[in-house]
Design a protein around this motif. Structure first.
Motif, PDB file in Angstrom:
ATOM      1  N   THR A 195       5.267  -5.669 -10.253  1.00 13.48           N
ATOM      2  CA  THR A 195       5.118  -4.493 -11.093  1.00 13.48           C
ATOM      3  C   THR A 195       3.638  -4.148 -11.235  1.00 13.48           C
ATOM      4  O   THR A 195       2.802  -5.023 -11.461  1.00 13.48           O
ATOM      5  N   SER A 196       3.308  -2.906 -11.122  1.00 10.38           N
ATOM      6  CA  SER A 196       1.916  -2.478 -11.222  1.00 10.38           C
ATOM      7  C   SER A 196       1.387  -2.698 -12.632  1.00 10.38           C
ATOM      8  O   SER A 196       2.133  -2.648 -13.617  1.00 10.38           O
ATOM      9  N   ASP A 197       0.051  -2.918 -12.734  1.00 13.22           N
ATOM     10  CA  ASP A 197      -0.564  -3.120 -14.038  1.00 13.22           C
ATOM     11  C   ASP A 197      -0.532  -1.865 -14.904  1.00 13.22           C
ATOM     12  O   ASP A 197      -0.715  -1.935 -16.121  1.00 13.22           O
ATOM     13  N   VAL A 198      -0.313  -0.727 -14.296  1.00  9.59           N
ATOM     14  CA  VAL A 198      -0.293   0.523 -15.059  1.00  9.59           C
ATOM     15  C   VAL A 198       0.895   0.544 -16.023  1.00  9.59           C
ATOM     16  O   VAL A 198       0.806   1.070 -17.139  1.00  9.59           O
ATOM     17  N   VAL A 199       2.007  -0.035 -15.605  1.00 12.32           N
ATOM     18  CA  VAL A 199       3.218   0.002 -16.438  1.00 12.32           C
ATOM     19  C   VAL A 199       3.018  -0.740 -17.760  1.00 12.32           C
ATOM     20  O   VAL A 199       3.278  -0.181 -18.839  1.00 12.32           O
ATOM     21  N   PRO A 200       2.575  -2.017 -17.773  1.00 11.99           N
ATOM     22  CA  PRO A 200       2.389  -2.666 -19.068  1.00 11.99           C
ATOM     23  C   PRO A 200       1.324  -1.998 -19.928  1.00 11.99           C
ATOM     24  O   PRO A 200       1.434  -1.971 -21.161  1.00 11.99           O
ATOM     25  N   GLY A 225       2.019  -0.553 -23.676  1.00  7.27           N
ATOM     26  CA  GLY A 225       1.210  -0.957 -24.825  1.00  7.27           C
ATOM     27  C   GLY A 225       0.644   0.223 -25.582  1.00  7.27           C
ATOM     28  O   GLY A 225       0.646   0.260 -26.823  1.00  7.27           O
ATOM     29  N   ILE A 226       0.163   1.224 -24.850  1.00  9.83           N
ATOM     30  CA  ILE A 226      -0.380   2.421 -25.502  1.00  9.83           C
ATOM     31  C   ILE A 226       0.700   3.156 -26.277  1.00  9.83           C
ATOM     32  O   ILE A 226       0.491   3.639 -27.406  1.00  9.83           O
ATOM     33  N   ALA A 227       1.901   3.243 -25.689  1.00  9.67           N
ATOM     34  CA  ALA A 227       3.004   3.934 -26.365  1.00  9.67           C
ATOM     35  C   ALA A 227       3.397   3.219 -27.658  1.00  9.67           C
ATOM     36  O   ALA A 227       3.653   3.852 -28.692  1.00  9.67           O
ATOM     37  N   ILE A 241       3.307   2.885 -33.661  1.00  4.45           N
ATOM     38  CA  ILE A 241       2.943   2.193 -34.908  1.00  4.45           C
ATOM     39  C   ILE A 241       2.016   3.053 -35.760  1.00  4.45           C
ATOM     40  O   ILE A 241       2.149   3.145 -36.985  1.00  4.45           O
ATOM     41  N   LEU A 242       1.076   3.729 -35.103  1.00  5.13           N
ATOM     42  CA  LEU A 242       0.152   4.600 -35.828  1.00  5.13           C
ATOM     43  C   LEU A 242       0.880   5.763 -36.489  1.00  5.13           C
ATOM     44  O   LEU A 242       0.592   6.113 -37.651  1.00  5.13           O
TER      45      LEU A 242
END
Length: 316
Positions: free
Chosen positions: A278-283, A287-289, A294-295
């Motif tokens: 899996t590409s690092d872009v997915v995690p 995480g950003i989402a 939460i914000l």
């Protein structure tokens, strides 16, 4: 005179009547002395006359064939019990009669643009002397030499290994494709001469051609080497388009890299077969989402609490 005659006639009539009555009585007694036939036919009642008794005895006579028919035994019972069912046996499949070789050893080959390290065992089907087909195991020797390689193309490259005597050379080829900055195995071609010293029960002058069409094996990003220690099994056919399997090849402790730069001295960074692809872009995106969610929840909570506080002051 007339009276005396009358008396005489009366006396004669009485006497004759008495005689007749005695005869009738004797006849009645005689009927009861008829022989009793109930002992011969107990199921029939005794009749009052001799004629009826004789008729009854003739109609109740038992048939003489009843005892003989009860002892008859069907002929089929004796014949079927003695016959045993016929059984058919199918010949067992021919198994390998040659001794299995030891586990293959790891070999390393460097063709400047392709570096290969692995241990490989081939399981194939060959024809025996009796005409049947059996399975054989053959190890790709770690001492095989590099016969040829192609390093000029930047889309397709191969490495060619061979071994054995000059009269019966064996060969092993691996082709690699490069698409969209990704390298993967495209095909494997194996050429074997089934020698009698390796397979004593094999038919003489027999050559086996084994081919595997790649299906994403050894896939790795550009400028990385593929690495896998566990056993990987790949099917083998006679041609690239054939569907009937005639063998397989099992490889382990594999590390390979194609399309190496001219100044490369060895393997590049390892890409393990059991690592996540899996590409690092997915995690990062996940995480950003989650952080944004939460914000948003926190801001909504603070706004709701502020409104409830302001309403409390207005009530006073």
């Amino acid at each position: 005179m007339f009276a005396s005659k009358l008396l005489t006639c009366s006396a004669l009539l009485m006497l004759s009547g008495a005689v007749l009555s005695q005869k009738f009585i004797s006849l009645a007694d005689a009927e009861f002395k008829i022989p009793d036939t109930s002992s011969e036919h107990p199921s029939q009642e005794t009749s009052s006359t001799s004629t009826s008794t004789s008729t009854t005895s003739t109609t109740t006579k038992k048939p003489t064939t009843s005892s003989s028919t009860s002892t008859v035994t069907p002929l089929t019972s004796s014949t079927t019990s003695t016959e045993s069912p016929k059984t058919t046996t199918t010949p067992a499949p021919v198994t390998t009669t040659t001794k299995a070789p030891p586990a293959p050893s790891v070999g390393t080959w460097n063709a400047s643009c392709i570096v290969l390290q692995m241990a490989a065992e081939v399981n194939f089907t060959y024809e025996a002397k009796d005409g049947n087909f059996t399975h054989g195991l053959y190890n790709i020797p770690s001492t095989a030499s590099i016969e040829d390689s192609d390093c000029t193309s930047q889309t397709i490259q191969f490495i060619h290994l061979n071994w054995g005597p000059e009269t019966s050379k064996q060969s092993f080829l691996m082709y690699f494709d490069k698409k969209n900055d990704t390298t993967e195995l495209s095909s494997i071609q194996i050429h074997l001469n089934v020698l009698t010293e390796d397979f004593p029960n094999a038919k003489e002058n027999q050559t086996i051609q084994l081919i595997h069409r790649g299906a994403g094996e050894f896939k790795t990003p550009d400028k990385m080497s593929y690495h896998c220690t566990r056993v990987q099994k790949m099917n083998l056919t006679e041609t690239l388009d054939a569907k009937q399997l005639i063998g397989s090849i099992s490889v382990r402790d594999v590390q390979v890299e194609a399309f190496l730069a001219a100044n490369a001295t060895g393997f590049s960074v390892v890409h393990d077969c059991d690592s996540s692809e899996t590409s690092d872009v997915v995690p990062i995106a996940v995480g950003i989402a989650l952080a944004a969610l939460i914000l948003v929840v926190l801001i909504s909570y603070l706004c709701a609490r502020r409104r409830s506080t302001s309403r409390g002051y207005m009530s006073f």
